[in-house]
Design an enzyme around this catalytic site. Structure first.
Site, PDB file in Angstrom:
ATOM      1  N   HIS A 183      49.163  -3.619  -6.514  1.00  0.00           N
ATOM      2  CA  HIS A 183      48.163  -3.438  -7.573  1.00  0.00           C
ATOM      3  C   HIS A 183      48.582  -4.229  -8.814  1.00  0.00           C
ATOM      4  CE1 HIS A 183      45.706  -1.554 -10.656  1.00  0.00           C
ATOM      5  NE2 HIS A 183      44.920  -1.152  -9.684  1.00  0.00           N
TER       6      HIS A 183
ATOM      7  N   SER B  62      36.297  -1.745 -12.499  1.00  0.00           N
ATOM      8  CA  SER B  62      35.152  -1.158 -13.210  1.00  0.00           C
ATOM      9  C   SER B  62      33.957  -0.877 -12.308  1.00  0.00           C
ATOM     10  CB  SER B  62      34.752  -2.053 -14.391  1.00  0.00           C
ATOM     11  OG  SER B  62      35.798  -2.079 -15.345  1.00  0.00           O
TER      12      SER B  62
ATOM     13  N   GLU C 162      40.703  -7.634  -6.889  1.00  0.00           N
ATOM     14  CA  GLU C 162      40.601  -6.921  -8.160  1.00  0.00           C
ATOM     15  C   GLU C 162      40.921  -7.872  -9.306  1.00  0.00           C
ATOM     16  OE1 GLU C 162      40.989  -2.401  -7.731  1.00  0.00           O
ATOM     17  OE2 GLU C 162      42.989  -3.210  -8.034  1.00  0.00           O
TER      18      GLU C 162
ATOM     19  N   LYS D  84      45.652   6.620  -9.910  1.00  0.00           N
ATOM     20  CA  LYS D  84      46.699   6.148 -10.821  1.00  0.00           C
ATOM     21  C   LYS D  84      47.538   7.361 -11.282  1.00  0.00           C
ATOM     22  CE  LYS D  84      43.814   2.217 -11.858  1.00  0.00           C
ATOM     23  NZ  LYS D  84      43.418   1.165 -12.768  1.00  0.00           N
TER      24      LYS D  84
ATOM     25  N   ASN E 262      41.601   5.374  -6.414  1.00  0.00           N
ATOM     26  CA  ASN E 262      42.976   5.184  -6.896  1.00  0.00           C
ATOM     27  C   ASN E 262      43.127   6.000  -8.175  1.00  0.00           C
ATOM     28  OD1 ASN E 262      45.406   4.295  -7.890  1.00  0.00           O
ATOM     29  ND2 ASN E 262      44.718   2.202  -8.341  1.00  0.00           N
TER      30      ASN E 262
ATOM     31  N   GLY F 136      39.591  -1.462 -15.510  1.00  0.00           N
ATOM     32  CA  GLY F 136      39.639  -0.531 -16.642  1.00  0.00           C
ATOM     33  C   GLY F 136      38.968  -1.043 -17.904  1.00  0.00           C
TER      34      GLY F 136
ATOM     35  N   GLU G  87      48.596  -3.509 -11.829  1.00  0.00           N
ATOM     36  CA  GLU G  87      49.428  -2.751 -12.774  1.00  0.00           C
ATOM     37  C   GLU G  87      50.883  -2.742 -12.325  1.00  0.00           C
ATOM     38  OE1 GLU G  87      47.012   0.774 -12.831  1.00  0.00           O
ATOM     39  OE2 GLU G  87      45.457  -0.339 -13.889  1.00  0.00           O
TER      40      GLU G  87
HETATM   41  P1  PGA Z   1      38.979   0.726 -12.564  1.00  0.00           P
HETATM   42  O1  PGA Z   1      40.339   0.499 -11.759  1.00  0.00           O
HETATM   43  O2  PGA Z   1      37.938   1.145 -11.564  1.00  0.00           O
HETATM   44  O3  PGA Z   1      39.297   1.804 -13.564  1.00  0.00           O
HETATM   45  O4  PGA Z   1      38.627  -0.574 -13.205  1.00  0.00           O
HETATM   46  C1  PGA Z   1      40.339  -0.099 -10.501  1.00  0.00           C
HETATM   47  C2  PGA Z   1      41.748  -0.232  -9.991  1.00  0.00           C
HETATM   48  O5  PGA Z   1      42.655  -0.440 -10.794  1.00  0.00           O
HETATM   49  O6  PGA Z   1      41.997  -0.137  -8.774  1.00  0.00           O
END
Ligand code: PGA
Length: 281
Positions: A119, A237, A191, A34, A32, A197, A121
């Site tokens: 997601h 992460s 998640e 982003k 992903n 993140g 976010e």
């Molecule tokens: P990350 O993000 O691996 O940077 O923690 C995962 C995601 O948001 O799908």
């Protein structure tokens, strides 16, 4: 190393659903991106990373660049690629006066096979609610895109012992009313918001416990066979250092990767590690 994935009952389910056997709980690695990389940066990245990926893979590898880079990534991948294209979102109507939105048929025409929906976010920064998530999943299915439904609890919800309740609520919100046939195309990504993140991935034990809750919900709502056939990914992460430990569990069928998918070496390493584990499964 041996992983016992419950292939036989899943394959049976697939036969009932009229699907091909080889998609059943095949390890799924999704990058992903982003809001990262311009269209030209995306093409350069793809040309550099693809030679380092397992070829041909026994796992599924999906990259989900920003909308504006889908075309350049598709071109860079070429027609004979085994890397699949995904989108990070969609709008549920297929066309019309929806300024700034992108629909499932538009994504389909660009070669997308998967779409990430709900997601955290999108939920926290853009106010996406379960009702919208549900409409997006339905639209994806209508247009033959495979939705990856993202769910997960916040840190305070975990600390208050609400993790399972939050997961069940988000699953209900996103998936209510889907048929067995619809569900065969759906993957779920667990998640935890506190892991995204932050560099603090869930432990395998935490992830497995959540995945068991999700699978139990699928079994109660649809059937045990469908629950066994549904892929549940972990995201938050994930790095080359922790991916093997996570994927060694028969409950964790793949990974949704943010930060670590943006660098050639880390994404390629994750895919190769997943391939070596998947090949033993
Ligand atoms: P990350 O993000 O691996 O940077 O923690 C995962 C995601 O948001 O799908």
């Amino acid at each position: 190393m041996s992983i016992s994935r419950p292939f036989s009952s899943a394959i049976q389910t697939n036969r009932v659903l009229g699907l091909t056997d080889n998609i059943v709980r095949t390890t799924l690695i999704v990058g992903n991106w982003k809001m990262n990389k311009t269209a030209s940066e995306a093409a350069t990245f793809i040309c550099t990373v693809v030679p380092k990926l397992p070829a041909p893979p026994t796992i599924e590898i999906v990259v989900a660049p920003p909308f504006i880079a889908l075309e350049s990534v598709r071109t860079a991948l070429g027609a004979s690629t085994s890397v699949q294209l995904g989108a990070q979102n969609l709008f549920w109507e297929s066309h019309g006066a929806y300024t700034g939105e992108v629909s499932a048929p538009m994504l389909k025409e660009l070669g997308c096979r998967y779409v990430i929906i709900g997601h955290s976010e999108r939920r926290t920064l853009f106010g996406e609610q379960d009702e919208e998530v549900r409409k997006k999943i339905r639209s994806a299915l209508t247009h033959h895109l495979k939705p990856i439904l993202c769910i997960g609890e916040s840190l305070s919800q975990r600390e208050q012992g609400q993790t399972d309740e939050v997961l069940r609520r988000q699953l209900t919100g996103g998936l209510t009313g889907l048929s067995d046939k619809d569900m065969a195309a759906v993957a779920v990504a667990y998640e935890p918001v506190w892991a995204i993140g932050t560099g603090k991935a869930a432990t395998s034990e935490q992830a497995v416990a959540a995945h068991r809750t999700i699978r139990a919900f699928l079994a109660d709502t649809w059937s045990a066979d469908l629950a066994e056939a549904t892929r549940i990914l972990y995201g938050g992460s994930v790095t080359p250092h922790n991916v093997s430990g996570l994927l060694q569990s028969d409950q964790i069928d793949g990974a949704l990767i943010g930060g670590a998918c943006l660098e050639v070496e880390s994404f390629a390493t994750i895919c190769c590690l997943a391939e070596s584990i998947g090949a033993c499964g």
